[in-house]
Design a protein around this motif. Structure first.
Motif, mmCIF file in Angstrom:
data_model
loop_
_atom_site.group_PDB
_atom_site.id
_atom_site.type_symbol
_atom_site.label_atom_id
_atom_site.label_comp_id
_atom_site.label_asym_id
_atom_site.label_seq_id
_atom_site.Cartn_x
_atom_site.Cartn_y
_atom_site.Cartn_z
ATOM 1 N N ALA A 217 40.500 131.685 41.694
ATOM 2 C CA ALA A 217 40.355 132.869 42.552
ATOM 3 C C ALA A 217 41.671 133.539 42.928
ATOM 4 O O ALA A 217 41.697 134.740 43.191
ATOM 5 C CB ALA A 217 39.590 132.486 43.822
ATOM 6 N N LEU A 218 42.773 132.794 42.957
ATOM 7 C CA LEU A 218 44.063 133.379 43.333
ATOM 8 C C LEU A 218 44.907 133.730 42.107
ATOM 9 O O LEU A 218 46.139 133.650 42.138
ATOM 10 C CB LEU A 218 44.839 132.424 44.251
ATOM 11 N N ARG A 219 44.266 134.139 41.034
ATOM 12 C CA ARG A 219 44.984 134.485 39.812
ATOM 13 C C ARG A 219 46.088 135.532 40.054
ATOM 14 O O ARG A 219 47.186 135.399 39.502
ATOM 15 C CB ARG A 219 44.002 135.000 38.756
ATOM 16 N N PRO A 220 45.856 136.591 40.876
ATOM 17 C CA PRO A 220 46.947 137.547 41.117
ATOM 18 C C PRO A 220 48.181 136.907 41.745
ATOM 19 O O PRO A 220 49.314 137.319 41.473
ATOM 20 C CB PRO A 220 46.315 138.586 42.059
ATOM 21 N N VAL A 221 47.971 135.887 42.571
ATOM 22 C CA VAL A 221 49.094 135.181 43.187
ATOM 23 C C VAL A 221 49.818 134.337 42.140
ATOM 24 O O VAL A 221 51.047 134.242 42.129
ATOM 25 C CB VAL A 221 48.605 134.314 44.359
ATOM 26 N N THR A 222 49.043 133.729 41.227
ATOM 27 C CA THR A 222 49.641 132.966 40.133
ATOM 28 C C THR A 222 50.552 133.861 39.293
ATOM 29 O O THR A 222 51.659 133.471 38.907
ATOM 30 C CB THR A 222 48.544 132.362 39.241
ATOM 31 N N LEU A 223 50.078 135.068 39.015
ATOM 32 C CA LEU A 223 50.885 136.015 38.244
ATOM 33 C C LEU A 223 52.152 136.409 38.999
ATOM 34 O O LEU A 223 53.226 136.537 38.408
ATOM 35 C CB LEU A 223 50.051 137.255 37.921
ATOM 36 N N PRO A 282 46.797 142.165 45.870
ATOM 37 C CA PRO A 282 45.663 142.208 46.800
ATOM 38 C C PRO A 282 44.652 141.106 46.489
ATOM 39 O O PRO A 282 44.400 140.780 45.330
ATOM 40 C CB PRO A 282 45.060 143.595 46.538
ATOM 41 N N ILE A 283 44.083 140.532 47.534
ATOM 42 C CA ILE A 283 43.054 139.497 47.387
ATOM 43 C C ILE A 283 41.849 139.899 48.237
ATOM 44 O O ILE A 283 41.984 140.163 49.437
ATOM 45 C CB ILE A 283 43.581 138.118 47.847
ATOM 46 N N ASP A 284 40.686 139.941 47.618
ATOM 47 C CA ASP A 284 39.463 140.289 48.334
ATOM 48 C C ASP A 284 38.742 139.026 48.785
ATOM 49 O O ASP A 284 38.594 138.064 48.018
ATOM 50 C CB ASP A 284 38.528 141.114 47.441
ATOM 51 N N VAL A 285 38.287 139.043 50.026
ATOM 52 C CA VAL A 285 37.529 137.928 50.598
ATOM 53 C C VAL A 285 36.096 138.410 50.832
ATOM 54 O O VAL A 285 35.888 139.497 51.378
ATOM 55 C CB VAL A 285 38.168 137.435 51.907
ATOM 56 N N HIS A 286 35.127 137.612 50.414
ATOM 57 C CA HIS A 286 33.738 138.043 50.392
ATOM 58 C C HIS A 286 32.849 137.225 51.324
ATOM 59 O O HIS A 286 33.100 136.047 51.571
ATOM 60 C CB HIS A 286 33.173 137.914 48.970
ATOM 61 N N LEU A 287 31.805 137.873 51.800
ATOM 62 C CA LEU A 287 30.682 137.185 52.418
ATOM 63 C C LEU A 287 29.712 136.863 51.295
ATOM 64 O O LEU A 287 29.320 137.756 50.534
ATOM 65 C CB LEU A 287 30.011 138.083 53.459
ATOM 66 N N LEU A 288 29.330 135.605 51.167
ATOM 67 C CA LEU A 288 28.532 135.145 50.028
ATOM 68 C C LEU A 288 27.319 134.374 50.523
ATOM 69 O O LEU A 288 27.440 133.512 51.392
ATOM 70 C CB LEU A 288 29.400 134.244 49.151
ATOM 71 N N TRP A 289 26.143 134.683 49.965
ATOM 72 C CA TRP A 289 24.940 133.951 50.375
ATOM 73 C C TRP A 289 23.986 133.794 49.203
ATOM 74 O O TRP A 289 24.090 134.466 48.180
ATOM 75 C CB TRP A 289 24.257 134.636 51.552
ATOM 76 N N ASN A 290 23.048 132.865 49.393
ATOM 77 C CA ASN A 290 22.047 132.560 48.373
ATOM 78 C C ASN A 290 20.728 133.213 48.770
ATOM 79 O O ASN A 290 20.121 132.821 49.764
ATOM 80 C CB ASN A 290 21.874 131.043 48.252
ATOM 81 N N PRO A 291 20.260 134.216 48.023
ATOM 82 C CA PRO A 291 19.022 134.903 48.419
ATOM 83 C C PRO A 291 17.789 134.012 48.348
ATOM 84 O O PRO A 291 16.751 134.351 48.917
ATOM 85 C CB PRO A 291 18.931 136.058 47.407
ATOM 86 N N GLN A 292 17.897 132.856 47.658
ATOM 87 C CA GLN A 292 16.757 131.944 47.567
ATOM 88 C C GLN A 292 16.699 130.961 48.738
ATOM 89 O O GLN A 292 15.712 130.259 48.897
ATOM 90 C CB GLN A 292 16.838 131.145 46.250
ATOM 91 N N ALA A 293 17.756 130.928 49.545
ATOM 92 C CA ALA A 293 17.783 129.988 50.674
ATOM 93 C C ALA A 293 16.855 130.471 51.788
ATOM 94 O O ALA A 293 16.809 131.661 52.098
ATOM 95 C CB ALA A 293 19.204 129.841 51.196
ATOM 96 N N ARG A 294 16.149 129.553 52.387
ATOM 97 C CA ARG A 294 15.292 129.870 53.528
ATOM 98 C C ARG A 294 16.111 129.652 54.799
ATOM 99 O O ARG A 294 16.446 128.526 55.146
ATOM 100 C CB ARG A 294 14.039 128.999 53.528
ATOM 101 N N LEU A 295 16.438 130.723 55.489
ATOM 102 C CA LEU A 295 17.323 130.651 56.643
ATOM 103 C C LEU A 295 16.546 130.540 57.945
ATOM 104 O O LEU A 295 15.438 131.073 58.068
ATOM 105 C CB LEU A 295 18.220 131.892 56.701
#
Length: 321
Positions: A217-223, A282-295
């Motif tokens: 995920a931090l490939r731009p930082v590696t570069l 630049p590094i983008d940080v995301h909100l991530l969820w599973n639509p199949q999860a019963r919340l």
């Protein structure tokens, strides 16, 4: 090699032990009998025996193992996908049984990258707690790839993390953008020096995040580190920002950190910004969820509040430099 018995679907539904599937999932996620045994608190022979019993139950070889070799077979990949769904359903059974009262009392578990310093997230979290004080939280700080795996397996409500690539089984929203720079600590020979160029960094020892790799995920930082010519050998790494920061301040090497997070440390003389000064990655940080999860209600309300705030806030106001 012993011959596995043919698959009997009716017998499988009657005899399959969930604990065998749970051990199989741990093996798949850890990629090693040793690490799976440590995670489950078992002896290595017990894990190997569980895999053998599971292969006998399903009538298929699931993992191709040997010296330096650990790979899922086609049957293993199919079983893994189904077992992840089964595991998520079992973990969420409690959701179906919770009382549905007027007061929101659910628990929210969040997998989160350690460098999430985001006023938008904090504001929504604070507003949610004021409105639903009976809800509880747990935060699992981990590398982003582990956070993604936890969301896939439905072990957490959602994640706030980096994404290396889109997973079609998951949904996401970009929560914020941050920029990474290179820093050193007071004991480093470049600390406090002005007029530095990238050439001054050539060959310097470095420390970094475990996700600072070309295929992560931090490939731009590696570069950025590669362009700076830092020593290819990384002295120390961690999934936790505070530990990367600790190594930089202690003088183990030059390391990357989010620029907005380090502002106070720079002002107080704990960190020193190094080149490149222009066009940091630049590094983008995301909100991530599973639509199949019963919340549960708390999880749903908080996730929806975060999505609503993200969509209502221009990206310029969610960009931190």
């Amino acid at each position: 090699m012993h011959r596995l018995p043919p698959l009997d679907a009716e017998r499988l539904t009657r005899d399959l032990d969930w604990n065998l599937l749970r051990t199989f999932l741990a093996l798949v996620e850890e990629g090693s009998v040793t690490r799976a045994a440590e995670r489950l608190g078992l002896q290595q022979p017990s894990v190997s025996s569980a895999l053998k019993r599971l292969e006998e139950r399903v009538g298929r070889r699931l993992i191709d193992r040997g010296p330096g070799r650990f790979a899922l077979t086609e049957a293993g990949r199919l079983l893994r996908d189904e077992a992840v769904d089964i595991n998520g359903a079992i973990l969420r059974i409690g959701t179906l049984l919770r009382e549905v009262g007027e007061e929101v009392r659910g628990h929210v578990s969040i997998a989160i990258a350690s460098h999430v310093y985001c006023p938008l997230f904090d504001d929504v979290l604070g507003a949610f707690h004021r409105e639903y004080p009976a809800a509880t939280f747990s935060f699992d700080v981990s590398a982003s790839r582990q956070a993604v795996a936890a969301v896939l397996a439905r072990r957490v409500s959602f994640a706030v993390c980096l994404l290396r690539e889109h997973n079609p089984k998951l949904e996401s929203r970009r929560m914020f953008r941050e920029f990474f720079g290179l820093f050193c600590g007071p004991a480093h020979p470049l600390f406090g020096r002005t007029g530095l160029t990238m050439a001054d960094l050539a060959g310097q020892p470095s420390v970094s995040f475990v996700t600072d790799q070309m295929d992560d995920a931090l490939r731009p930082v590696t570069l950025m580190r590669a362009v700076a010519g830092l020593d290819v050998k990384v002295v120390g790494s961690s999934a936790n920002l505070e530990e990367v920061r600790r190594m930089i301040i202690a003088g183990l090497g030059v390391g990357p950190l989010p620029i907005h997070v380090c502002r106070e440390d720079v002002e107080r003389g704990r960190l020193w910004r190094l080149p490149p000064y222009d066009n940091p990655p630049p590094i983008d940080v995301h909100l991530l969820w599973n639509p199949q999860a019963r919340l549960n209600r708390a999880e749903s309300i908080l996730r929806d509040a975060l999505i609503a705030r993200i969509e209502a806030t221009p990206i310029a106001e969610r960009t931190y430099v």
